[in-house]
Design a protein around this motif. Structure first.
Motif, PDB file in Angstrom:
ATOM      1  N   VAL A   1      60.228  38.961  51.487  1.00  0.00           N
ATOM      2  CA  VAL A   1      59.422  38.363  50.580  1.00  0.00           C
ATOM      3  C   VAL A   1      57.974  38.337  51.177  1.00  0.00           C
ATOM      4  O   VAL A   1      57.628  37.658  52.336  1.00  0.00           O
ATOM      5  N   ALA A   2      57.084  39.048  50.608  1.00  0.00           N
ATOM      6  CA  ALA A   2      55.707  39.420  51.105  1.00  0.00           C
ATOM      7  C   ALA A   2      55.741  39.851  52.523  1.00  0.00           C
ATOM      8  O   ALA A   2      55.006  39.313  53.489  1.00  0.00           O
TER       9      ALA A   2
ATOM     10  N   SER B   1      49.331  33.346  47.254  1.00  0.00           N
ATOM     11  CA  SER B   1      48.968  32.269  48.582  1.00  0.00           C
ATOM     12  C   SER B   1      48.142  33.115  49.391  1.00  0.00           C
ATOM     13  O   SER B   1      47.472  32.703  50.348  1.00  0.00           O
ATOM     14  N   VAL B   2      48.308  34.327  49.476  1.00  0.00           N
ATOM     15  CA  VAL B   2      47.773  35.241  50.649  1.00  0.00           C
ATOM     16  C   VAL B   2      46.170  35.338  50.581  1.00  0.00           C
ATOM     17  O   VAL B   2      45.560  35.357  49.300  1.00  0.00           O
TER      18      VAL B   2
ATOM     19  N   GLY C   1      40.562  41.921  44.640  1.00  0.00           N
ATOM     20  CA  GLY C   1      41.329  40.891  44.694  1.00  0.00           C
ATOM     21  C   GLY C   1      42.006  40.541  46.180  1.00  0.00           C
ATOM     22  O   GLY C   1      41.341  41.200  47.085  1.00  0.00           O
ATOM     23  N   ARG C   2      42.827  39.859  46.153  1.00  0.00           N
ATOM     24  CA  ARG C   2      43.547  39.549  47.434  1.00  0.00           C
ATOM     25  C   ARG C   2      44.449  40.449  47.914  1.00  0.00           C
ATOM     26  O   ARG C   2      45.536  40.494  47.428  1.00  0.00           O
TER      27      ARG C   2
ATOM     28  N   VAL D   1      43.921  49.527  44.959  1.00  0.00           N
ATOM     29  CA  VAL D   1      44.771  48.645  45.207  1.00  0.00           C
ATOM     30  C   VAL D   1      44.555  47.339  44.647  1.00  0.00           C
ATOM     31  O   VAL D   1      43.390  46.683  45.002  1.00  0.00           O
ATOM     32  N   VAL D   2      45.159  46.546  43.626  1.00  0.00           N
ATOM     33  CA  VAL D   2      45.043  45.738  42.905  1.00  0.00           C
ATOM     34  C   VAL D   2      45.681  44.383  43.242  1.00  0.00           C
ATOM     35  O   VAL D   2      46.886  44.390  43.318  1.00  0.00           O
ATOM     36  N   GLY D   3      45.178  43.366  43.886  1.00  0.00           N
ATOM     37  CA  GLY D   3      45.957  42.264  44.563  1.00  0.00           C
ATOM     38  C   GLY D   3      46.477  41.033  43.635  1.00  0.00           C
ATOM     39  O   GLY D   3      46.011  41.197  42.363  1.00  0.00           O
ATOM     40  N   PRO D   4      47.357  40.249  44.023  1.00  0.00           N
ATOM     41  CA  PRO D   4      47.889  39.990  45.302  1.00  0.00           C
ATOM     42  C   PRO D   4      48.721  41.261  45.711  1.00  0.00           C
ATOM     43  O   PRO D   4      49.812  41.347  45.038  1.00  0.00           O
ATOM     44  N   ALA D   5      48.584  41.657  47.028  1.00  0.00           N
ATOM     45  CA  ALA D   5      49.466  42.850  47.377  1.00  0.00           C
ATOM     46  C   ALA D   5      49.209  42.827  48.830  1.00  0.00           C
ATOM     47  O   ALA D   5      48.277  42.376  49.273  1.00  0.00           O
ATOM     48  N   VAL D   6      50.519  43.387  49.274  1.00  0.00           N
ATOM     49  CA  VAL D   6      50.426  43.487  50.893  1.00  0.00           C
ATOM     50  C   VAL D   6      50.908  44.925  51.360  1.00  0.00           C
ATOM     51  O   VAL D   6      51.732  45.634  50.680  1.00  0.00           O
ATOM     52  N   ILE D   7      50.030  45.785  52.118  1.00  0.00           N
ATOM     53  CA  ILE D   7      50.327  46.985  52.587  1.00  0.00           C
ATOM     54  C   ILE D   7      50.795  46.795  53.977  1.00  0.00           C
ATOM     55  O   ILE D   7      50.048  46.315  54.732  1.00  0.00           O
TER      56      ILE D   7
END
Length: 355
Positions: free
Chosen positions: A28-29, A237-238, A254-255, A269-275
């Motif tokens: 998760v994330a 919450s990132v 965004g985040r 890339v449109v957040g919230p997102a993690v690469i």
């Protein structure tokens, strides 16, 4: 106080992902869901942990190690088959001794941790303390019945006709009295030793069982829908952090977290997102609430509200959403095949065929 984490389940609701991976290690994330529970236990001041493992023990032991990374001392306890939550307590009897303990289900996710729960149990000293939450369909859970004063008077496991909409959350606190209850249990109609039956035994023995109804967020991450929802919640919450390489023509909105050695080229890339670390995003769109695992490749594609596990490759795909994509998966377009229409048309017909 000790902790007992149950991580021996087979994860049938997350198949085919769990054919090759432990369900407690699905990220998760970009962090295994089990790790959130271990961090919550350590944050509550508990240092000794018994980790019940089953067929996926090698994978879980490799990920958790001796527990020092979490501030824990881990003892692994083998369970030959997922025979119920109370069976997990049964095989941990020698390890737990006569100490109080918190039992945490390894695939559960609770916002806010368990500090308040542990403090209340230590202060009030009941035989057991459970957490409850309102659910839409209580038939899928262990269900508690409360009297008019809010005391627990009965529990049932996955009842056909629930007496309330209050489901047991996957965190329990017990005194040593639970061991006598577990020793008296017989398998339920599901062939398992039910922890709800053990708690019911305590109630009928006249021992005090306390409960609290939580208003915060809880999920049993046993299916794809819940995994994606927990991923969304954690990503909320990132904080933005760019440790990899993003070229001048790419756009981050965004985040967004770009982990070390990740590369983003000609992409949005449109957040919230993690690469994830070492991943490559090229000529693509990554939408909100998406976690891209380590060493993935997203080329000429769009993906949103999804979890992509490490080393997956998605190339030339129009759009993917609300998906959980496993380790080492390759997603590519289907080959173009000639299309033909076979027609029998009457006189003076008019037909429109898309090109």
């Amino acid at each position: 106080m000790k902790a007992l984490v149950l991580a021996g389940g087979s994860g049938t609701r997350l198949r085919p992902i769990t054919h090759t991976s432990a369900k407690q290690l699905v990220p998760v994330a970009n962090k295994p869901v089990l790790f959130y529970g271990l961090e919550a236990i350590a944050a509550a001041g508990i240092t000794e942990l018994g980790l019940v493992v089953g067929d996926t023990h090698a994978e879980i032991e490799a990920a958790v190690g001796d527990g020092s990374a979490f501030g824990l001392q881990v003892t692994y306890l083998r369970q030959e088959a997922p025979l119920g939550l109370a069976h997990g307590v049964l095989i941990a009897r020698e390890y737990l001794g006569d100490e109080d303990f918190v039992m945490y289900l390894g695939d559960n996710f609770i916002v806010g941790g368990i500090n308040d729960l542990v403090e209340r149990f230590t202060r009030e000293g009941p035989a057991a303390q459970i957490m409850l939450t309102e659910v839409a369909d209580p038939r899928q859970f262990g269900v508690a019945e409360l009297d008019v004063e809010g005391r627990v008077i009965g529990l049932e496991e996955k009842p056909a006709r629930p007496k309330s909409d209050l489901a047991l959350v996957g965190v329990y606190l017990f005194s040593a009295a639970v061991h006598e209850a577990v020793a008296e249990l017989k398998p339920s109609w599901r062939g398992e030793l039910e922890i709800t039956d053990a708690i019911q035994w305590l109630i009928e023995a006249g021992l005090r069982v306390e409960s609290s109804v939580i208003s915060g967020y809880w999920k049993d991450t046993g299916n794809v829908t819940d995994m994606l929802e927990v991923n969304r919640l954690v990503l909320e919450s990132v904080e933005p952090l760019i440790e990899g390489k993003v070229d001048a023509v790419s756009e981050l909105i965004g985040r967004v977290v770009v982990e070390p050695e990740a590369v983003v080229e000609r992409s949005r890339v449109v957040g919230p997102a993690v690469i994830g670390a070492g991943s490559r995003i090229q000529d693509s769109y990554i939408g909100p609430y998406t976690s891209i695992g380590a060493s993935c490749a997203i080329i000429g594609s769009e993906i949103e509200y999804s979890i992509v596990l490490p080393r997956a490759s998605i190339a030339g795909v129009g759009r993917i959403e609300s998906s959980l994509i496993g380790h080492d998966v390759e997603v590519t377009p289907a080959p173009n095949t000639p299309k033909a229409h076979r027609l029998v048309l009457g006189d003076h017909s008019k037909v429109q065929i898309s090109s």
